[in-house]
Write a protein that holds these residues in place. Structure first.
Motif, PDB file in Angstrom:
ATOM      1  N   TRP A   1       0.807  -1.200   0.000  1.00 32.36           N
ATOM      2  CA  TRP A   1       0.000   0.000   0.000  1.00 32.36           C
ATOM      3  C   TRP A   1       0.851   1.264   0.000  1.00 32.36           C
ATOM      4  CZ3 TRP A   1       0.355   3.216   4.186  1.00 32.36           C
ATOM      5  CH2 TRP A   1       0.806   2.690   5.386  1.00 32.36           C
ATOM      6  N   VAL A   2       2.106   1.112   0.343  1.00 33.44           N
ATOM      7  CA  VAL A   2       2.998   2.267   0.332  1.00 33.44           C
ATOM      8  C   VAL A   2       3.212   2.763  -1.108  1.00 33.44           C
ATOM      9  CG1 VAL A   2       5.316   3.074   0.914  1.00 33.44           C
ATOM     10  CG2 VAL A   2       4.114   1.543   2.468  1.00 33.44           C
ATOM     11  N   ASP A   3       3.284   1.849  -2.053  1.00 35.54           N
ATOM     12  CA  ASP A   3       3.422   2.247  -3.459  1.00 35.54           C
ATOM     13  C   ASP A   3       2.203   3.054  -3.922  1.00 35.54           C
ATOM     14  OD1 ASP A   3       5.842   0.933  -3.590  1.00 35.54           O
ATOM     15  OD2 ASP A   3       4.963  -0.924  -4.373  1.00 35.54           O
ATOM     16  N   GLU A   6       2.445   6.518  -2.507  1.00 30.54           N
ATOM     17  CA  GLU A   6       3.384   7.358  -3.263  1.00 30.54           C
ATOM     18  C   GLU A   6       2.762   7.870  -4.556  1.00 30.54           C
ATOM     19  OE1 GLU A   6       6.862   4.945  -3.692  1.00 30.54           O
ATOM     20  OE2 GLU A   6       7.493   5.280  -1.616  1.00 30.54           O
ATOM     21  N   ARG A   7       1.979   7.018  -5.215  1.00 29.88           N
ATOM     22  CA  ARG A   7       1.289   7.453  -6.441  1.00 29.88           C
ATOM     23  C   ARG A   7       0.269   8.537  -6.125  1.00 29.88           C
ATOM     24  NH1 ARG A   7       0.632   1.791  -8.296  1.00 29.88           N
ATOM     25  NH2 ARG A   7      -1.419   2.054  -7.371  1.00 29.88           N
ATOM     26  N   VAL A   8      -0.452   8.375  -5.007  1.00 28.20           N
ATOM     27  CA  VAL A   8      -1.443   9.379  -4.600  1.00 28.20           C
ATOM     28  C   VAL A   8      -0.746  10.708  -4.325  1.00 28.20           C
ATOM     29  CG1 VAL A   8      -3.068  10.039  -2.776  1.00 28.20           C
ATOM     30  CG2 VAL A   8      -3.142   7.737  -3.722  1.00 28.20           C
ATOM     31  N   ALA A  60      -6.002  10.226  -7.854  1.00 24.60           N
ATOM     32  CA  ALA A  60      -5.676  10.297  -6.427  1.00 24.60           C
ATOM     33  C   ALA A  60      -6.821   9.729  -5.590  1.00 24.60           C
ATOM     34  CB  ALA A  60      -5.386  11.733  -6.011  1.00 24.60           C
ATOM     35  N   GLU A  61      -8.037  10.051  -5.961  1.00 24.70           N
ATOM     36  CA  GLU A  61      -9.204   9.542  -5.235  1.00 24.70           C
ATOM     37  C   GLU A  61      -9.281   8.017  -5.321  1.00 24.70           C
ATOM     38  OE1 GLU A  61     -14.041  10.233  -5.088  1.00 24.70           O
ATOM     39  OE2 GLU A  61     -12.919  10.830  -6.848  1.00 24.70           O
ATOM     40  N   ARG A  62      -9.046   7.476  -6.509  1.00 22.53           N
ATOM     41  CA  ARG A  62      -9.053   6.014  -6.675  1.00 22.53           C
ATOM     42  C   ARG A  62      -7.967   5.364  -5.826  1.00 22.53           C
ATOM     43  NH1 ARG A  62     -10.849   7.062 -11.873  1.00 22.53           N
ATOM     44  NH2 ARG A  62      -8.795   7.295 -12.792  1.00 22.53           N
ATOM     45  N   GLY A  63      -6.795   6.003  -5.787  1.00 29.33           N
ATOM     46  CA  GLY A  63      -5.705   5.472  -4.979  1.00 29.33           C
ATOM     47  C   GLY A  63      -6.042   5.465  -3.502  1.00 29.33           C
ATOM     48  N   ILE A  64      -6.669   6.526  -3.033  1.00 31.07           N
ATOM     49  CA  ILE A  64      -7.075   6.611  -1.626  1.00 31.07           C
ATOM     50  C   ILE A  64      -8.062   5.508  -1.299  1.00 31.07           C
ATOM     51  CG2 ILE A  64      -8.349   8.011   0.038  1.00 31.07           C
ATOM     52  CD1 ILE A  64      -7.057  10.484  -1.303  1.00 31.07           C
ATOM     53  N   LYS A  65      -9.010   5.273  -2.176  1.00 30.73           N
ATOM     54  CA  LYS A  65      -9.986   4.197  -1.947  1.00 30.73           C
ATOM     55  C   LYS A  65      -9.308   2.832  -1.975  1.00 30.73           C
ATOM     56  CE  LYS A  65     -14.014   6.658  -3.641  1.00 30.73           C
ATOM     57  NZ  LYS A  65     -15.053   6.752  -4.684  1.00 30.73           N
ATOM     58  N   ALA A  66      -8.307   2.673  -2.842  1.00 32.27           N
ATOM     59  CA  ALA A  66      -7.613   1.388  -2.960  1.00 32.27           C
ATOM     60  C   ALA A  66      -6.839   1.054  -1.688  1.00 32.27           C
ATOM     61  CB  ALA A  66      -6.673   1.410  -4.159  1.00 32.27           C
ATOM     62  N   ILE A  67      -6.309   2.061  -1.013  1.00 31.37           N
ATOM     63  CA  ILE A  67      -5.562   1.824   0.226  1.00 31.37           C
ATOM     64  C   ILE A  67      -6.437   1.120   1.255  1.00 31.37           C
ATOM     65  CG2 ILE A  67      -4.476   2.967   2.203  1.00 31.37           C
ATOM     66  CD1 ILE A  67      -3.411   5.070   0.230  1.00 31.37           C
ATOM     67  N   ALA A  68      -7.683   1.512   1.353  1.00 33.20           N
ATOM     68  CA  ALA A  68      -8.588   0.924   2.345  1.00 33.20           C
ATOM     69  C   ALA A  68      -8.959  -0.516   2.003  1.00 33.20           C
ATOM     70  CB  ALA A  68      -9.854   1.761   2.467  1.00 33.20           C
TER      71      ALA A  68
END
Length: 93
Positions: A1-3, A6-8, A60-68
């Motif tokens: 999730w760190v990757d 970083e993309r976000v 960025a929004e998709r990345g934030i959702k993906a982290i969860a």
């Protein structure tokens, strides 16, 4: 999730930079000129920049959702939730 994080971060930085450039384009567009061709070119440039900003913000929004949604331990889930909240607040600034 760190990757993903970083993309976000990169998406947010790029979106902010593009928003600054977009504001400058809008300021230049508002200057009084009598050149129709130049105005049309500026309008298309503004439209392209707006699309680029929107794409970065959506990425960025998709990345934030993906982290969860990533798997991990309970402790990891708490850290990811905090990171997700932090990134969401950065995105809203």
């Amino acid at each position: 999730w760190v990757d993903v994080l970083e993309r976000v971060d990169e998406d947010v930085r790029e979106a902010r930079a593009k928003m600054d450039a977009l504001a400058e384009l809008h300021e230049r567009r508002l200057l009084v000129r009598f050149e129709d061709d130049a105005d049309a070119a500026r309008d298309s440039e503004i439209q392209a920049m707006t699309k680029a900003v929107t794409k970065r913000l959506r990425d960025a929004e998709r990345g934030i959702k993906a982290i969860a949604q990533l798997e991990g331990t309970d402790e990891d889930a708490k850290v990811r939730l905090n990171v997700q909240r932090l990134q969401a607040s950065k995105l809203q600034e």
